[in-house]
Design a protein around this motif. Sequence first.
Motif, PDB file in Angstrom:
ATOM      1  N   ASP A 146      23.932 -22.812 -19.555  1.00  0.00           N
ATOM      2  CA  ASP A 146      22.599 -23.045 -20.388  1.00  0.00           C
ATOM      3  C   ASP A 146      22.157 -24.522 -20.032  1.00  0.00           C
ATOM      4  O   ASP A 146      22.784 -25.367 -19.646  1.00  0.00           O
ATOM      5  N   ILE A 147      20.924 -24.414 -20.555  1.00  0.00           N
ATOM      6  CA  ILE A 147      20.229 -25.752 -20.566  1.00  0.00           C
ATOM      7  C   ILE A 147      19.674 -26.198 -22.060  1.00  0.00           C
ATOM      8  O   ILE A 147      19.001 -25.273 -22.682  1.00  0.00           O
ATOM      9  N   TYR A 148      19.835 -27.147 -22.396  1.00  0.00           N
ATOM     10  CA  TYR A 148      19.340 -27.527 -23.728  1.00  0.00           C
ATOM     11  C   TYR A 148      18.597 -29.006 -23.667  1.00  0.00           C
ATOM     12  O   TYR A 148      18.681 -29.746 -22.563  1.00  0.00           O
ATOM     13  N   THR A 149      17.417 -28.840 -24.315  1.00  0.00           N
ATOM     14  CA  THR A 149      16.495 -29.990 -24.201  1.00  0.00           C
ATOM     15  C   THR A 149      16.453 -31.134 -25.452  1.00  0.00           C
ATOM     16  O   THR A 149      17.192 -30.555 -26.525  1.00  0.00           O
ATOM     17  N   PHE A 150      16.012 -32.277 -25.547  1.00  0.00           N
ATOM     18  CA  PHE A 150      15.871 -33.108 -26.398  1.00  0.00           C
ATOM     19  C   PHE A 150      14.389 -33.080 -27.044  1.00  0.00           C
ATOM     20  O   PHE A 150      14.361 -33.035 -28.439  1.00  0.00           O
ATOM     21  N   ASP A 151      13.493 -32.843 -26.194  1.00  0.00           N
ATOM     22  CA  ASP A 151      12.177 -32.606 -26.840  1.00  0.00           C
ATOM     23  C   ASP A 151      12.252 -31.123 -27.303  1.00  0.00           C
ATOM     24  O   ASP A 151      12.913 -30.199 -26.898  1.00  0.00           O
ATOM     25  N   THR A 152      11.202 -30.877 -28.122  1.00  0.00           N
ATOM     26  CA  THR A 152      10.917 -29.462 -28.598  1.00  0.00           C
ATOM     27  C   THR A 152      10.199 -28.692 -27.285  1.00  0.00           C
ATOM     28  O   THR A 152       9.047 -28.992 -27.097  1.00  0.00           O
ATOM     29  N   ILE A 153      10.833 -27.821 -26.762  1.00  0.00           N
ATOM     30  CA  ILE A 153      10.089 -27.082 -25.835  1.00  0.00           C
ATOM     31  C   ILE A 153      10.018 -25.642 -25.763  1.00  0.00           C
ATOM     32  O   ILE A 153      10.993 -24.959 -26.211  1.00  0.00           O
ATOM     33  N   LYS A 154       9.008 -25.106 -25.578  1.00  0.00           N
ATOM     34  CA  LYS A 154       8.988 -23.497 -25.947  1.00  0.00           C
ATOM     35  C   LYS A 154       9.804 -22.912 -24.864  1.00  0.00           C
ATOM     36  O   LYS A 154       9.622 -23.106 -23.735  1.00  0.00           O
ATOM     37  N   GLY A 155      10.509 -21.946 -25.369  1.00  0.00           N
ATOM     38  CA  GLY A 155      11.193 -20.987 -24.574  1.00  0.00           C
ATOM     39  C   GLY A 155      12.628 -21.897 -24.317  1.00  0.00           C
ATOM     40  O   GLY A 155      13.403 -21.192 -23.798  1.00  0.00           O
ATOM     41  N   ALA A 156      12.887 -23.005 -24.777  1.00  0.00           N
ATOM     42  CA  ALA A 156      14.017 -23.722 -24.501  1.00  0.00           C
ATOM     43  C   ALA A 156      15.085 -23.966 -25.771  1.00  0.00           C
ATOM     44  O   ALA A 156      14.302 -24.045 -26.989  1.00  0.00           O
TER      45      ALA A 156
END
Length: 591
Positions: A134-144
């Motif tokens: 899986d991939i997680y992001t710091f910024d709020t990103i649609k679909g993430a």
Amino acid sequence: MNTVNRLFDVPYYAMDTYNLEDLFVTKQNNKWIKTSNSEFIEKAVAVSKALIHLGIQPNDKIALISTNNRTEWNIMDTAVLQIGAQTVPIYPTISEDEFEYIFNHSEVTYCFLSDQMLFDKITSIKNKIPLIKDIYTFDTIKGAKNLSELIELGKSLQNEEELEKRKSAVKTEDLATIIYTSGTTGKPKGVMLSHKNIISNFLGCQDRVPLKIGKDRAMSFLPCCHVYERMLLYLYQYNGIAIYFAESIDKIAANIVEIKPNVMCVVPRLLEKVYDAIIAKGTALSGLKKKIFFWAVGVGEKYEPYHRNGWWYNQKLKMAQKLVLSKWKEGLGGNLDLIVSGSAPLQQRLGKIFSAAGMLVMEGYGLTETSPVISVNSMANHGFKYGTVGKPLSNLEVKIAADGEILVKGDSIMLGYYKDEEKTGEVLKDGFFYTEDIGELDKDGFLKITDRKKEMFKTSGGKYITPQSIENKMKESRFIEQIMVVGEGEKMPAAFIQPDFNFLKEWAKRKNIAIGTTNEEIVTNEKVIERYKKVLDSINPSFGHWEQIKKFELTPDVWGVDNGLLTPTLKLKRKIIKEKYKDLYAKMFQK
């Protein structure tokens, strides 16, 4: 004093000792967001609990990638390490092929990244990375999936006992991180560093870096994924230094004014750019003001520590500081007392003039494989000498091999290269790490770097050429942005030169010379070529006749990280540059 044995012990020690309200500070939506020691640990613990819940096991590899330094990167670093897993920090600017290689070679199972651009890049190659879950992001990103989800999940979990077991099981000798070298040649190598490696290094720097414990403010902008900046982040925490992250390299100047840091670490290229910008302002002056400006610059460039220049020089320096040099420091926030320079050779004149302006520049030396610092200049105990990289750290043994190669032994030497026993065996012998750098220890114990063993070459006449020393001297000219000396096996050395196009255009305007509008037109203009010949002719006498650059070609491209000609730490990718300009090479040597 030392109560840390694992890297994740550092923020706990910092909380018990200092409990800063602004341990880490990141700018978001034009506002500086402070994270205290207690909030940092609270979030790191929550993420650790969530990672355990996801099934992440000890020795799993977790990738961390961020376009800019930020608090979340550090939260993840602590969260991953305290469950016995390892971080794989990766430069954000590398190619998709390099990402794919590092992910698969290190067997990454989860990736945490900062923004939309990186999310798109990693998502596009996800099907080529079979082990990634899986991939997680710091910024709020649609679909993430977002890091904040894990923090909230962790807060709701009741698995504290498992986390404490994981923490207790981690030993100081255990692998903490795999850092892939930026690869000036070939595939990047995965440098394995233990908790002990990095801890011993920042503790070894304790008596060298004059920090005001519990009071200073640092600005961080070199990538967290680079061991140089990362080691300093631990050192700052250990000493109660508030860490402010610059928004980007383009906004450093504005951020310095806002943050007013006391300390920052740099690569020489940044100091070169700051110096050039200041000199450009001085050049634009006229009459007496211009004369005073350049008189002050001349005084500053003769600076020596410990008042070695005598009473009369000190009087001139005080006047130069009052009239001109103090304004340099004011322009950089007013509080910047200390600059630590590493990663590449520093021009002596830059170290001297910034120090004369009240901003001490400490040049050090090290490699990723040594966690990283081997030696560093320090004003304490007369440990400062220009033209050297200071004395080796007291917890390291440094010796010079018969061929001049620098060898190092100590607790900060890497465990080895990941999955590469052959290359590990080539550089780790009899307890010493073979740096592939050439140097010497003077009678006072100061280390001087003369060149990279792999970058030195012989001309057809059998004379050795040391490119870095020539390049560094040539870059003192404002006309030269970058330069690479070539000519292995040829009759003489030659050079590719990337002009400082902005300065070159200013020069042409002042001289009322038409040089064209595109870079391609400019580098083929006869008057421009003639001017560069004069630059080289003025500097060549500094070298032996066999080292002098008689032939050169100007390149139209601006060498950068994005076009693959520089590493993320702004070093020349020599093999790639030579291949890119092979036609110019053939022209210089009439092949």
